[in-house]
Design a protein around this motif. Structure first.
Motif, PDB file in Angstrom:
ATOM      1  N   GLY A  64      38.189  -5.862  42.409  1.00  0.00           N
ATOM      2  CA  GLY A  64      36.929  -6.609  42.481  1.00  0.00           C
ATOM      3  C   GLY A  64      37.099  -8.093  42.240  1.00  0.00           C
TER       4      GLY A  64
ATOM      5  N   GLN B 212      28.439  -3.596  44.228  1.00  0.00           N
ATOM      6  CA  GLN B 212      28.278  -4.910  44.853  1.00  0.00           C
ATOM      7  C   GLN B 212      26.844  -5.411  44.743  1.00  0.00           C
ATOM      8  OE1 GLN B 212      29.781  -5.159  48.834  1.00  0.00           O
ATOM      9  NE2 GLN B 212      29.071  -7.262  49.148  1.00  0.00           N
TER      10      GLN B 212
ATOM     11  N   ASN C  70      30.089  -5.936  40.846  1.00  0.00           N
ATOM     12  CA  ASN C  70      31.173  -6.517  41.649  1.00  0.00           C
ATOM     13  C   ASN C  70      32.555  -6.209  41.071  1.00  0.00           C
ATOM     14  OD1 ASN C  70      29.485  -7.963  43.684  1.00  0.00           O
ATOM     15  ND2 ASN C  70      28.749  -8.981  41.830  1.00  0.00           N
ATOM     16  N   THR C  71      32.678  -5.020  40.506  1.00  0.00           N
ATOM     17  CA  THR C  71      33.935  -4.565  39.910  1.00  0.00           C
ATOM     18  C   THR C  71      34.182  -3.127  40.344  1.00  0.00           C
ATOM     19  OG1 THR C  71      33.557  -5.977  37.994  1.00  0.00           O
ATOM     20  CG2 THR C  71      35.170  -4.209  37.725  1.00  0.00           C
ATOM     21  N   GLN C  72      35.428  -2.802  40.634  1.00  0.00           N
ATOM     22  CA  GLN C  72      35.790  -1.427  40.967  1.00  0.00           C
ATOM     23  C   GLN C  72      36.822  -0.920  39.955  1.00  0.00           C
ATOM     24  OE1 GLN C  72      36.098  -3.805  43.884  1.00  0.00           O
ATOM     25  NE2 GLN C  72      33.890  -3.455  43.781  1.00  0.00           N
TER      26      GLN C  72
END
Length: 828
Positions: free
Chosen positions: A566, A215, A541-543
């Motif tokens: 995300g 994040q 900002n990606t999971q």
């Protein structure tokens, strides 16, 4: 205690737990484990000194909803049945089943489990002191052996493993997971085997939290066009877009897009209204895209080269009421009811509108575009992407550098989501965007454009990257950041590029359209690459989660399906609620009830350092003659050959109607390579059932318009072309009979004595037919092993003649050792 409660022995409980571990690691529901047994079930042989040990083959069938108690019952019954037949020699079972044999592993099972629970009495000899000696073996007898022993301190485990398959860290993790599994079983044996926890709390924290701590702040509440307008205010006179001899500054582009947007609003365009755009590459293309967004709408790219039927479906499916195009394309458009706006001079209608920025109610949650991708049903499916997802891709991100000094090439078709990166990565940062003049990438023209405009930031599909490295490596000298992806990158091409341009940032980008262009990125430095190029780690900002079918995180090194969460996630598929629900699922690892995960269908695994290795598609997982095979694995092995540049493996139906593997290979520049050479190389690395039945050497791989390998366009293998060198006709009676049998089985017209059975498309099933027909035609019982050892027609004929002579000698009692020789060959 659990063993006593269920009427099982400790061995049965541990065996069931070990089978569960293998099931969770491999994803295989049918697990076969070998186990030694003393085989002293008769009182007469108990006092005898000697080796009576036999090997039991214990098969366990697991299902996701099976509880451990139920599994233990199954293992108990299997084991007791095996005990009843423990006198049957293992060798006799192998002979009866006749499994496909390989020199690389033992038949029937490759994993052994043993429990030593017989107390060892003290041996006392007068005048002699005895102590135990632990013998350290340096050769693994099986792929994996777990030996356990009961001691006063508890259970001790010893793991023996094949170092070609496992490393020490993997076995240490496996041992830890086995311990976790046993603890969980003791607490709740009624829990499903698919849900028993493998991971420690530390591992879960690492996989689910630490490696997804991505994040960062970014303007998540702003829209694409709003950020563009902010950039216009900063650099109004900078060149925004270039097309051939034309160019627009940021101010000019903004004014023209505003005029179009005002016009579109008069036609009813507002938020959530989809506007089609079917144009050739031009300045108008960018004006059109930006104008649609400013009006509040979402653009739907339509490629003018698409078949009319496909365009018609997309226009209808998206409910397009306004369509942007150009005068020369009007005759090619499908029939529709949309209002048409021509972006080339339109009688001054568009130009009559105000060039000032608009006020619209559109928000970051509203649609920005709908891009159609191919669907498994044959009809394309529209992926709906909101403004926030695009902003997350290009603002305050960590995988590449975006600034006003960059010169981007807009190369991808706007129907391909790589264009999202090119367009908005450039225009939201004050960069210059150069539009490639041709609809289809042309290497010569690409070289000219890169040189003429001194392109510094370039996105290439893997296919184009490989071609550029092969043909025009020197032309990439202006490039400072090269992002490549969309398919698997060749390690060889990456190495060659890195060697020539050590200071250029080379980034492997991975991501489906459903997560807005990029999900993971890997910056390829000077470090030594292994067999594949990793896809890296999740971008800002990606999971990313690698999960098993029950949505449980898999350990490091274990294959699972890659899931994405995300801010980059698409809204879903247009007008496909059932498909959306099946692919975009609730995120079980988020406290936000609205959070979702996208099921990619991609197989991947974590490497020790947290980077991710892409292993192929779930739908590239094939079964050949009962064996489940990952095509990506075959490609990775063949790509290790020093003369191979690129490789694609697929499965096709062979001459007998069975599926066979076919590999398509491109040799290194200036190198010559034969299919036989590739097969010989591969046979040294993978089991015979994974060796392609045909290897076809091509000059280049066919590509789709998006630059990916077009697997559907790969040529059918012509087995007659697999013949080895100059034709040599049969010279003896045996060769003539064999040639006739081969022609019948392989459906090949001409057979040379130098031809190899397997190079012509033969495999184990056809080899079985061959053995049967040889026995019938030549009255010789030929072991299947002989077909693999003597696979050319000449060598096989010689083997048959030798066997015939030996049989005659035996029958005539002329050679005393013949009987033993024939027994060893499996003929008597």
């Amino acid at each position: 205690a659990l063993s006593r409660q269920t009427g099982s022995t400790l061995f049965m409980t541990l065996m069931a737990a070990f089978a569960t571990l293998l099931y969770r690691y491999s994803g295989q529901s049918d697990v076969v484990i070998g186990s030694p047994i003393a085989n002293r079930n008769r009182s007469e042989i108990e006092p005898l000194i000697g080796f009576f040990v036999n090997t039991l083959v214990l098969r366990t069938q697991l299902e996701a909803d099976l509880s451990f108690e139920q599994l233990l019952t199954q293992v108990r019954e299997t084991t007791l049945t095996a005990y009843e037949h423990q006198d049957v020699p293992f060798e006799q079972i192998v002979e009866a089943l006749q499994p496909q044999r390989s020199m690389s592993h033992s038949p029937l099972f490759q994993v052994m489990f043993a429990l030593q629970n017989t107390p060892m009495g003290d041996v006392e000899l007068p005048g002699v002191r005895l102590s135990g000696l632990n013998a350290n073996s340096t050769i693994a007898k099986f792929d994996l052996t777990l030996s356990m022993a009961e001691t006063p301190l508890g259970l001790e485990c010893e793991w023996e493993y094949n170092t070609d398959l496992f490393d020490k860290s993997t076995i240490e993790r496996m041992a830890s997971h086995f311990e976790n599994l046993l603890s969980a079983i003791a607490v709740n044996p009624r829990q499903a085997v698919s849900e028993l926890p493998l991971l420690s709390a530390t591992e879960r924290q690492q996989l689910l939290v630490d490696w997804n701590d991505t994040q960062v702040d970014y303007p998540q509440d702003k829209c694409i066009h709003q950020l563009f307008e902010e950039q216009v205010a900063k650099t109004p006179d900078a060149i925004a877009v270039v097309f051939e001899q034309q160019e627009l500054t940021y101010r000019q582009l903004n004014h023209r897009a505003n005029q179009l947007a005002h016009h579109l609003q008069t036609l009813g365009v507002k938020h959530e209204v989809m506007v089609g755009i079917c144009v050739e590459r031009s300045l108008e293309m960018v004006v059109g895209l930006l104008g649609i967004l400013k009006a509040g709408g979402a653009y739907v790219p339509l490629d003018p080269s698409y078949p009319t039927e496909r365009l018609s479906y997309m226009v209808s499916d998206a409910g397009i009421e306004v369509l942007l195009t150009q005068q020369n394309l009007l005759p090619t458009l499908p029939s529709h009811l949309a209002q048409v706006v021509c972006l080339d001079p339109d009688g001054g209608v568009i130009e009559s509108h105000s060039p000032e920025n608009l006020v619209s109610s559109v928000s970051a949650d509203n649609l920005a575009y709908v891009i159609y991708t191919s669907g498994s049903t044959g009809a394309p499916k529209g992926v709906c992407v909101a403004h926030r997802s695009v902003v997350r891709l290009v603002q305050n991100t960590n995988y590449a550098q975006f600034n006003a000094e960059q010169v981007f090439l807009q190369l991808a078709p706007i129907t391909f989501d790589a264009s999202t990166l090119e367009l908005w990565g450039s225009l939201l940062h004050g960069s210059k965007l150069v539009i490639f003049p041709s609809q289809v990438p042309d290497l010569d023209r690409l070289v000219d454009v890169v040189s003429q405009h001194q392109i510094t930031c370039l996105w290439l599909t893997a296919g184009l990257f490989h071609l550029m490295v092969d043909e025009y490596l020197e032309a990439l000298s202006p490039v400072q950041q090269l992002l490549a992806g969309g398919d698997v990158l060749s390690v060889d091409h990456v190495r060659r590029f890195r060697q020539r341009y050590p200071n250029c940032r080379l980034i492997d980008g991975y991501g489906p359209t459903e997560n807005t262009t990029f999900t993971c990125c890997y910056e390829i430095g000077q470090t030594q690459l292994q067999q594949t190029v990793p896809i890296g780690k999740p971008i800002a900002n990606t999971q990313v989660y690698i999960l098993d079918p029950q949505l449980q995180p898999v350990p490091v090194g274990v294959t699972g399906e890659l899931h994405i969460g995300g801010d980059g996630l698409a809204r879903g598929y247009l007008n496909r609620p059932e498909l959306t629900a099946s692919k975009f699922i609730p995120n079980p690892f988020s406290s936000d009830k609205s959070a979702r995960l996208y099921k990619t269908g991609d197989l991947a695994r974590y490497l020790n350092d947290g980077n991710i290795e892409f292993l192929g598609r779930l739908d590239h997982q094939v079964k050949i003659r009962g064996f489940r095979i990952e095509l990506g694995e075959i490609e990775a092995v063949i790509s290790q050959h020093p003369q191979v540049s690129q490789v694609v493996a697929i499965d096709r139906e062979d001459i007998s109607g069975n599926q066979q593997l076919v590999a398509y290979v491109i040799a290194q520049s200036g190198a010559e390579i034969s299919s036989t050479e590739i097969k010989d190389f591969v046979k040294e690395k993978i089991p015979s059932y994974m060796v392609p039945g045909a290897v076809i050497c091509l000059d280049s791989l066919p590509l789709t318009p998006n630059g990916k390998v077009d697997r559907q366009a790969l040529p059918q293998p012509d087995m007659s072309s697999m013949s080895s060198g100059d034709f040599v006709p049969p010279r003896t009676h045996t060769e003539a009979v064999l040639a006739e049998i081969w022609q019948k089985i392989l459906k090949v017209e001409k057979i040379s004595v130098r031809d190899n059975f397997f190079d012509l498309g033969g495999h184990s099933l056809l080899a079985t037919q061959l053995s049967s027909q040889i026995s019938e035609a030549l009255n010789v019982k030929l072991p299947l092993k002989s077909l693999f050892e003597a696979s050319t027609l000449a060598s096989l004929a010689e083997e048959i003649d030798n066997i015939s002579l030996a049989l005659q000698a035996f029958q005539n009692h002329s050679v005393t050792s013949t009987a033993t020789d024939l027994e060893e060959k499996g003929i008597l």
